[in-house]
Scaffold this active site. Sequence first.
Site, short mmCIF file in Angstrom:
data_model
loop_
_atom_site.label_atom_id
_atom_site.label_comp_id
_atom_site.label_asym_id
_atom_site.label_seq_id
_atom_site.Cartn_x
_atom_site.Cartn_y
_atom_site.Cartn_z
N GLU A 1 0.82 -1.23 0.00
CA GLU A 1 0.00 0.00 0.00
C GLU A 1 0.84 1.27 0.00
OE1 GLU A 1 -3.64 2.13 2.50
OE2 GLU A 1 -3.12 0.03 2.87
N LYS B 1 -8.45 -1.10 1.26
CA LYS B 1 -9.42 -1.45 2.29
C LYS B 1 -10.41 -2.44 1.68
CE LYS B 1 -9.31 0.10 5.75
NZ LYS B 1 -8.62 -0.41 6.97
#
Length: 404
Positions: free
Chosen positions: A210, A226
Amino acid sequence: MVHGTEINDHSPRPPLGVPPGAPTACQARHHALRDFRWHQGDPGDPAELLSDFLAANGLPVRNLGRTDDKNRTFGDSTICGAALYVSADAGSVMAGGTVGAATPVPGIPDVYAVVYEHTPKPARAAWGGAWTLGPWRESWTRAEHANAVEEVRAAIGRGDVYQVNMVGHGSAGYTGDPGPALRRVAALRGARYGGVLAGDGWALATASPETLVEVRDGRVITRPIKGTRPATEAGRRELLASPKERAEHVMIVDLERNDLARLPGTGPVTVDELFAVRRWCGLWQAESVVSAPLRAQVGLADLLRAVCPGGSVTGAPKLAALERIAALEPAGRGVSMGAVGWLGHDHLDLGLTIRTVAVDGARVHTWAGGGITADSDPIAEVDEAAAKVAPIRAALAGLTTGAA
């Protein structure tokens, strides 16, 4: 010692591996020249102190939008860039938020930077001895984790928060050389920021996929992740069809849009990609791309204060989420849920320290968690955290799994 901050001119131990986010053009030819360390409780603004250190080494931290195709020099050495690390606690300090429980790795600085030059053939450090890993000890039981999820759901019901990320910690004793185990972690599939960063008596390794923040070609970019499911066709369909996962994801995208919009010097913020499904080890994860042009001078200190700690590992609103995290998590986040990466002469690229481990002189540490919303099922959240940490622990143990 300067204002409680250490700036060391020396040649530390050779790297245990390539620093996270380092350009491939460096070809692992990293030689450390000097480093900067700041611990929570030290005087001074960590964002400004870090910027001062990097600026003194010829790196463009006062105007990150500036590009320069030539390496700058410091003394007789050619600086190729710097590895940066910011802990979750330091991020909370920078954001003016509540700091959580004490870190389980107090020997690791909360802010750390190493300036590198290129060297023809760096040696690989070994701490010595065969690697032996002991049993894992968790910061909370499954029931305690599930109860924390229920506490967050209650806070959401009261309107205190909209979403909170809950993280658990585990540690295991070890003996011998951690280098090979750390490099196995860094090599896990989907590790955009795979690498190892080491200091005096400690090291961290990350397999993070990420992007917390990237500045390149005149744009500032974040890629929040997410939403998680097993990396099967059924899991992919379930992730794409889940209203809970999509709502949770969009909430964090909105938070990241707000973080970039608050940054002085940026133009209109756009969502360039929304809820794209990508693979990390044995999991599907949903990722979006949010960016903005740099219209004026933007410095590193302001950027760190705007994006740290990352929205996808805190929650919304961010400061209220940090209060719940501090109240509920029994162990500090240590090196996890912070930032690590590279500052060069033409770009900045920091990954979020999820899927990240640390070693000190006696134990290895892991962290994992997930975002909690009103619709969260406590047991499912506990299982999701276990699924995220499993490939990391398997890599540390030298096991081969379908996650690799």
